[in-house]
Design an enzyme around this catalytic site. Structure first.
Site, PDB file in Angstrom:
ATOM      1  N   CYS A  45       0.840  -1.217   0.000  1.00 34.54           N
ATOM      2  CA  CYS A  45       0.000   0.000   0.000  1.00 34.54           C
ATOM      3  C   CYS A  45       0.863   1.251   0.000  1.00 34.54           C
ATOM      4  O   CYS A  45       0.531   2.260  -0.640  1.00 34.54           O
ATOM      5  CB  CYS A  45      -0.920   0.005   1.219  1.00 34.54           C
ATOM      6  SG  CYS A  45      -1.985  -1.435   1.333  1.00 34.54           S
ATOM      7  N   THR A  46       1.961   1.212   0.697  1.00 35.01           N
ATOM      8  CA  THR A  46       2.869   2.362   0.743  1.00 35.01           C
ATOM      9  C   THR A  46       3.365   2.695  -0.669  1.00 35.01           C
ATOM     10  O   THR A  46       3.383   3.862  -1.082  1.00 35.01           O
ATOM     11  CB  THR A  46       4.053   2.067   1.685  1.00 35.01           C
ATOM     12  OG1 THR A  46       3.530   1.821   2.988  1.00 35.01           O
ATOM     13  CG2 THR A  46       5.052   3.211   1.734  1.00 35.01           C
TER      14      THR A  46
END
Ligand code: BEZ
Length: 211
Positions: A45-46
């Site tokens: 997600c980062t």
């Protein structure tokens, strides 16, 4: 019932990393990309949110507003945005929705219980200026999305909304497009003065009309 292509995207009020928003007001007459991720402070997600921030100009050029969503809190979003900016060398300034009560996740069917009872999967919706759902994709938590593909699809959606064409497999902006079956070859020759190549009566190409 789950959303389908052509459905009106549900409006919502949300708490986001840039303040409270009304989804429709935020979109205005723009196109929208609304995408969920499983959780803050997770590695894939980062990279996804960093990539989205890096593509800010590409989205703006296409008149697209982006919004991310997870069921985490605003406080978590704020801390994590610092990490994203630090590690991905970007500036995340698009809204990240804090859908703690999961009302938006449910409205958009972003929670798939066989994947997780509690967290959103990687859903992505492209919404047109008419607020209709133009594209939906769903990825599992383990696979980060390809944001070049998201831009490619937006190019296709915006082109095919204006002209009676469709885009072939792996098409990219600037390449030849396909005349839709509803247009006869005689009509196509009138409509597409750059020329029509007939490979089969049902397979006809023309240069991208707006290039
Ligand atoms: C991630 O974003 O890295 C991730 C999130 C949930 C499960 C697996 C990976």
């Amino acid at each position: 019932m789950a959303l389908r292509l052509g459905d009106i995207a549900p409006n919502f009020a949300a708490q986001t990393s840039v303040g409270p928003i009304d989804f429709y007001e935020y979109l205005g007459n723009s196109w929208g990309v609304l995408f969920s991720h499983p959780a803050d402070y997770t590695p894939v997600c980062t990279t996804e949110l960093g990539r989205t921030a890096a593509l800010k100009e590409a989205f703006e050029k296409r008149n697209v507003k982006v919004l991310a969503l997870s069921v985490d809190s605003l406080e978590k979003h704020a801390g994590w945005i610092g990490d994203i900016n630090e590690t991905q060398h970007t500036l995340v300034d698009f809204p990240i929705i804090a859908d703690e009560d999961r009302s938006i996740s449910h409205a958009y069917d972003m929670i798939h219980p066989n994947a997780s009872e509690t967290f959103t999967v990687r859903s992505l919706f492209i919404i047109g200026p008419d607020k209709k759902v133009k594209l939906m994709i769903t990825y599992p938590a383990s696979t980060g999305r390809n944001f070049n593909e998201v831009l490619r699809v937006i190019d296709s959606l915006q082109l095919t909304a204006k002209f009676s064409v469709a885009t072939p497999a792996d098409w990219k902006e600037g390449e030849d497009v396909i005349v839709v079956p509803a247009v006869s070859t005689a009509e196509a020759i009138q409509r597409f003065p750059k020329g029509v190549t007939v490979v089969k009566p049902y397979l006809r190409y023309t240069p991208q009309p707006n290039k």
